[in-house]
Design an enzyme around this catalytic site. Structure first.
Site, mmCIF file in Angstrom:
data_model
loop_
_atom_site.group_PDB
_atom_site.id
_atom_site.type_symbol
_atom_site.label_atom_id
_atom_site.label_comp_id
_atom_site.label_asym_id
_atom_site.label_seq_id
_atom_site.Cartn_x
_atom_site.Cartn_y
_atom_site.Cartn_z
ATOM 1 N N GLU A 33 3.977 -7.663 -4.367
ATOM 2 C CA GLU A 33 3.577 -9.055 -4.153
ATOM 3 C C GLU A 33 3.263 -9.798 -5.440
ATOM 4 O OE1 GLU A 33 0.902 -9.072 -0.393
ATOM 5 O OE2 GLU A 33 0.876 -7.035 -1.170
ATOM 6 N N ARG A 40 0.789 -1.222 0.000
ATOM 7 C CA ARG A 40 0.000 0.000 0.000
ATOM 8 C C ARG A 40 0.819 1.268 0.000
ATOM 9 N NH1 ARG A 40 -3.710 0.344 4.549
ATOM 10 N NH2 ARG A 40 -3.566 -1.907 4.674
#
Lengths: 771, 287, 173
Positions: free
Chosen positions: A721, A525
């Site tokens: 990721e 994030r």
């Protein structure tokens, strides 16, 4: 939602360039202070007392002999803590500060010994006498879900209206649209299989630890290399009853986190030890202890999928059982979030994903890069291949047929989710880079897979930026820099937005006492959330410079405007530094800008809110299988991610290469093996194998698709990721292409591949046979 | 734990004799210090023999063979031109022990004489008919390495004794050797099983077997065969592996280990045989 | 005490060993318990915390230092064994260089080889030794030479690039 800033990227100077890592020089020269490197001359050492079994009733703890040992200051067990023993956790406050009458997983501490030196603490810990009775435990999905299985959590500890309280199921999730049962009749081909994904552990090269220091004011300073310092601060305040203002968390940069250093585990214990002894208490973990503190949930997925004869998905059904361990940690969230995207980035008229978070007497599982998505993607991607094989299609064809276009829903219903990028571009690029369709050498196979992961679904990041009188600048940004290079990005943003030279920019993080609030460093994030907060703070500074310049010079504000690094006046452009000097005048001083990125959740949404962005990845692998031994040689590994904008290309490459190789870990070699007592048999580096230099594919190629369409600064998205989401699917597909036999259990060790080739050689694979 | 760095062999063995059951020899430390960390060894006395002046030299070559002293490291073994020429299988095995940093420290004698059935260097040494000299305050004795191993981590080396040299006879003219090993990953790893093969000029074959029984085992000798005959080769492998008693453990199941023993034995024999006429030096399995 | 004329083992009492050695070109003297590893002595006694601890059993390479010219896992060497040795740690590598970094360390930054950084001091030491023993290594030789050093961020490709870059720099020096 977050403001878009795509249009101004042309004006940038350092963003988009492979700027060297902030803090890199300290890291290559050994000057970077990690937790274990911080000097605490007065600290007492802490050693933990654990049991040689995973599940037991503790009937007595006798620390008398230990207390008589040289240097021992205190022996603390649950009885010495406030009663009832404080428990903590994110969604479930279920984890006791110290084992309270029962041990539920191998390595759960039952007592702690505080002594003057580590040698003395460890010697003392060996003298603590613990009387216990081993109980039958549950160590895998089958055991945990069996009728009459021993319960990890006594029903009395669960809410009375919890329909699962008499089972090991902690939470469930159900996502459903269309009618999969009715749709079965439409399918030309139905494939039904079961897939497993092993328990794996984060294995950060920095094992980490905690130092708790009592302050003169009666509070605590906690040093811990955590990803979420503010969560730790709140947890310590809650369990000790101290106000937040009396708990200050220092978070030295984690030496690798990968999700494993998000949630508090032993910090509350250290806090109590410090309060009880009045001494700074220090615990540096061994690598073995980190194995007992963090892991990824194992998962078993039963999948049933129907296809039309052109390969179009008709329906997709998944039953996912995540083996989460002894306490909840964030595992229920891993289950719900991983399952949400479980059906994949596909156009599916009828879908049903039913998942359970199943408790077991194993290390509590937690966040781990990919957050539940890799486990389910392994099944879904393998099912796509199974469908393709049945229909005479190849892996690329079936994904082309089903992958959603930009704006198209892959999750349907009232909270539908749509593709936020041009994902087909990534698929085609990966196919091109792997040489899809070109002839293969004998013994080789090729596979391709895709997957998505939702980014954060809510968040709050706050940042302060100080623009100093000499044009240097300081950003206060609470993101933990654990290797992703967050600070480098803040430095780049400041450089471009304020016109400050890179080497005159400092970033401060890791101290809740001085750095404004940041919810967490997770879910890739930070580039989006903290990035926008930092960007806003910089622009806030420019507005303040403009306003004060107008006031100081008498030039009408309406005649002024600002742009990255400059103030534009009727007389021409001034650098922001010049303008700020004129504005500040004789008194000097500085400008302080503030930025906030807040994303609220959405009521009723199964994830609590829409994802700020999706990570999309396509991985393709060409593998050679030694059919005599089952060994794999990866000749080429291609990873293509939808990245929005590469703010720092070399950091994007590092993340993608790193995630690709980490993905090969759980795909090829990693798994925690337990014995009949739930004890980890491969506890440590000797028998828990992670990829080395020599396990890197012969060629590893990563590529980012840039359409500047992300919600972060300059059109960026989170990227950390993606590259491991579907590694297993791509490798499994390549192996089955090479040997003609699909394998449905990870990891694809040489032994497992060989066993698939020799189904008659009935035997337990290595490690699955009790010692 | 006490640390003692004797200057002579006599001092070293006297020290061992003083605490025979709780003293340990320290050379490279790559095995002992791991055991100490895990408390599987809790020595009261560690005798560091690296300063012993009258120790057998690390590597000395004569017409009949090579004698290794306790301080010969894997790195020394790999780099030595005569070892490379005479014992390619040993060089291949030594090159697979741990990492570069481990090989810089690990002692050949200790790797083998610790008696681990999975030790990489033991299969080739056994197949080369190596012998060890054991020294204590009461004198010296020698033993064939294959008879030296009694059980996992148990050897003829009694409390108070130490292995002071390792003798490997020069291989017969025209023979050659090769080493094959299975691991779970390509990088540094412990052996799932391993085979060191020696093929003589006339084709007679001998193997040393690692992690295929409670100790390193000797297989063969097996009479020469037609190596191009798959059938004869399989029969020879049967005979070479006759002593093997593979089990299942954390590194592999029994069926896989059994099957891999065959693959490795076949590969090692073929590579050793080919090397007799085409000394490809040390082109081991690309792993 | 065992029958010996060696006084050093008993110099400061039965429980401590006095070790004199050279660390990064400077003479160092520490008194440590006999079981103390070189890794712990460097970190705790000498404050050289650039040498890192991870597995502490020779599997990860985070504690790699160069002793008498060769890399060693300092977790598998007793401090007592370092008597008279010449030890180079990461702190000594760039000492005296402009900016405090040697060409290899510079290359690590240039090639983007540093992520979390915890394994990096060990990687740098292993790479330095590799280049000293093989000034022009192939990719395979780099992977082999470095395979005792784990990087969980898996920056392996970047580290290989950094080693190649350094080899090129040194070849033209």
């Amino acid at each position: 939602m977050i403001e878009q800033h795509g249009s101004e990227r042309e004006a940038l100077r350092t963003v988009g360039a492979p700027i060297r890592r902030y803090g890199g020089a300290a890291r290559v020269s050994g000057q970077q202070d990690f937790l274990a490197d911080l000097p605490f001359p007065d600290a007492a050492a802490v050693a933990l007392v654990t049991l040689p079994v995973a599940c037991a009733t503790v009937t007595g703890i006798d620390g008398k002999r230990a207390m008589e040992m040289p240097g021992v200051i205190a022996v603390v067990s649950a009885a010495d803590l406030p009663q009832p023993v404080p428990r903590f956790g994110i969604s479930h406050q279920d984890r006791p500060v110290l084992a309270d009458g029962e041990v539920l997983f191998h390595g759960e501490p039952v007592a702690a010994v505080v002594a003057e030196t580590l040698d003395q603490a460890e010697a003392g810990a060996r003298e603590v006498e613990v009387a216990f009775e081993e109980r039958p435990g549950v160590y895998n999905v089958d055991q945990a879900l069996a009728t009459g299985a021993p319960l990890v959590r006594d029903p009395s500890r669960r809410p009375e209206d919890d329909e699962n309280r008499d089972s090991n199921v902690l939470e469930t999730a159900l996502y459903e649209w269309g009618d999969t049962t009715a749709a079965a009749g439409e399918a030309a081909v139905i494939v039904e299989n079961t897939y497993t994904f092993p328990m794996v552990t984060h294995f950060p090269i920095e094992p980490g630890g905690t130092v708790a220091v009592p302050t003169d004011a009666g509070g605590l300073d906690i040093y811990s290399p955590v990803q979420h310092p503010y969560l730790l601060q709140r947890t310590i305040a809650t369990v000790t009853g101290l106000p937040l203002s009396q708990v200050r968390v220092f978070a030295p940069d984690p030496g690798g986190g990968f999700g494993g250093k998000q949630t508090p585990r032993l910090e509350p214990l250290l806090a109590f030890l410090a309060l009880q002894t009045g001494r700074p208490c220090r615990l540096v973990l061994s690598l073995e202890q980190t194995f007992q503190m963090m892991r990824r949930a194992a998962c078993r997925v039963k999948a049933r999928t129907g296809f039309a004869d052109d390969g179009a998905l008709i329906f997709h059904e998944l039953h996912c059982d995540f083996l989460i361990g002894a306490y909840a940690d964030v595992a229920p969230r891993v289950m719900t979030k991983g399952s949400y995207v479980g059906a994949g980035p596909y156009r599916i008229p009828h879908a049903r994903t039913a998942s359970r978070a199943v408790m077991s007497n194993t290390t509590p599982s937690t966040a781990f890069r990919g957050f539940g998505a890799p486990q389910v993607a392994w099944a879904t991607e393998s099912q796509l291949d199974a469908g393709a094989r049945a229909l005479g299609l190849d892996g690329l064809q079936i994904r082309r047929r089903n992958l959603v276009n930009v704006g198209e829903a892959f999750f349907r219903g009232p909270y539908e989710a749509t593709a936020d990028g041009h994902w087909h571009e990534a698929l085609e690029k990966a196919a091109e880079l792997i040489g899809w369709g070109q002839p293969l050498a004998p013994g080789r196979g090729r596979g391709i897979a895709v997957a998505i992961k939702p980014g954060a679904t809510s968040g709050l990041s706050q940042s302060l930026v100080r623009f100093l009188a000499d044009g240097s600048a300081i950003a206060y940004a609470g993101t933990s820099d654990m290797g992703q290079g967050a600070r480098t990005l803040w430095q780049q943003i400041l450089a471009d937005e304020l016109g400050s030279p890179l080497d005159k920019i400092r970033v401060v993080s890791g101290d809740t006492g001085v750095v404004p609030f940041d919810l967490q460093t997770s879910a890739s994030r930070s580039t989006v959330f903290m990035g926008n907060a930092v960007l806003e703070a910089c622009r806030d500074i420019r507005k303040r410079v403009l306003a004060l310049f107008a006031e100081s010079t008498g030039v009408d504000e309406a005649m002024l405007s600002e742009a990255p690094g400059v103030l534009i006046t009727p007389d021409g452009e001034l650098s922001l530094l010049e303008a700020s000097r004129i504005a500040l005048g004789a008194l000097g001083g500085e400008f302080v800008g503030q930025g906030t990125a807040r994303m609220r959740g959405r009521k009723g949404h199964p994830l609590g809110g829409d994802a700020a962005f999706y990570e999309f990845n396509c991985t393709a692998i060409e593998v050679e299988v030694d059919v005599e031994t089952g060994e794999l040689l990866l000749h080429r590994h291609v990873s293509v991610s939808d990245v929005g904008t590469e703010l720092n290309p070399i950091q994007v490459t590092s993340q993608d290469e790193g995630a690709s190789i980490m993905g090969l870990g759980h795909s090829q070699m990693e798994q925690l093996l337990l014995d009949d007592h739930g004890v980890i048999r491969n506890l440590g580096a000797l028998d828990y194998r992670i990829p080395t230099f020599k396990d890197v594919p012969v060629e590893l190629i990563t590529h980012g698709i840039e359409n500047h369409d992300g919600p972060g600064p300059y059109g960026s998205k989170g990227i950390s990721e993606g590259a491991l989401l579907c590694t297993a699917g791509a490798l499994g597909s390549a192996v089955s292409d090479a040997i003609g036999i699909p394998i449905r259990d990870l990891p694809l060790t040489p032994e497992r591949v060989w066993t698939a080739l020799h189904p008659d050689a009935a035997d337990h694979p290595g490690g699955e046979e009790p010692a | 734990m006490r640390y003692y760095r004797p200057a002579t062999t006599a001092q070293a063995v006297a020290a061992l004799a003083s605490q025979p059951h709780t003293s340990r020899i320290l050379v490279g430390g790559t095995d002992l210090l791991v055991a100490v960390r895990h408390r599987s060894a809790q020595p009261t006395l560690v005798v560091d023999i690296k300063g012993v002046r009258d120790l057998t030299a690390p590597i000395s070559v004569d017409e009949q063979g090579i004698t290794f002293g306790p301080t010969a490291t894997m790195g020394d073994v790999i780099a030595h031109p005569t070892v490379r020429e005479w014992f390619p299988a040993l060089v291949e095995a030594a090159g697979l022990v741990g990492s570069v940093a481990i090989r810089n420290r690990a002692s050949l004698i200790a790797n083998s004489a610790n008696g681990s059935p999975a030790a990489d260097t033991s299969p080739p040494l056994v197949s080369f008919n190596a012998s060890v000299t054991i020294t204590s305050v009461s004198g010296e004795r020698t033993s064939l390495l294959r008879e030296f191993f009694l059980a996992p981590r148990r050897t003829l080396c009694e409390p108070g004794e130490m292995v002071t040299s390792l003798r490997v006879p020069r291989p017969s003219p025209g023979s050659s050797s090769a080493f094959e090993r299975m691991t779970r990953r390509r990088g540094v790893d412990l052996a799932t099983c391993s085979v060191g093969a020696v093929v003589d000029a006339d084709g007679a074959m001998t193997v040393g077997l690692g992690a295929l029984g409670p100790t390193t085992l000797l297989g063969g000798p097996v009479a020469p065969i037609d190596l191009t005959s798959q059938e004869q080769l399989e029969r020879a492998v049967d005979a070479l592996l006759a002593p093997a008693t593979p089990i299942g453990d954390i590194r592999a199941g029994k069926a896989y280990r059994t099957a891999m023993a065959r693959v490795l034995a076949r590969r090692a024999v073929l590579r050793a045989a080919a090397r007799r006429t085409d000394p490809d030096r040390l082109t081991g399995r690309s792993s | 005490m065992i029958p010996t004329e060696d006084q050093s083992a008993d110099e400061v009492g039965a429980d401590l060993v006095v070790v004199t050695c050279s660390v990064n070109g400077e003479s160092a003297r520490v008194s440590v318990p006999p079981h103390r590893t070189l890794m712990d002595a460097l970190r705790n006694e000498l404050g050289l915390t650039g040498t890192k601890t991870c597995c502490a059993e020779g599997e990860c390479g985070a504690c790699t230092v160069i002793v008498d010219g060769a890399t060693v896992n300092s977790c598998l060497m007793l401090a007592a064994e370092a008597e008279g040795c010449d030890i180079l740690t990461v702190e000594g590598l760039g000492a005296g260089e402009p900016g405090g970094l040697c060409d290899l360390q510079e290359s690590f930054l240039e090639a983007g080889a540093v992520q979390c950084g915890f394994c990096i001091p060990g990687q740098v030491m292993a790479a330095e030794y590799l280049l000293r023993t093989n000034p022009d290594p192939s990719v395979d030789e780099i992977r082999e030479g470095m395979s005792g050093n784990l990087c969980r961020c898996a920056g392996y490709q970047r580290i290989v690039a950094a080693v190649e870059l350094t080899a090129r720099k040194r070849a033209t020096r």
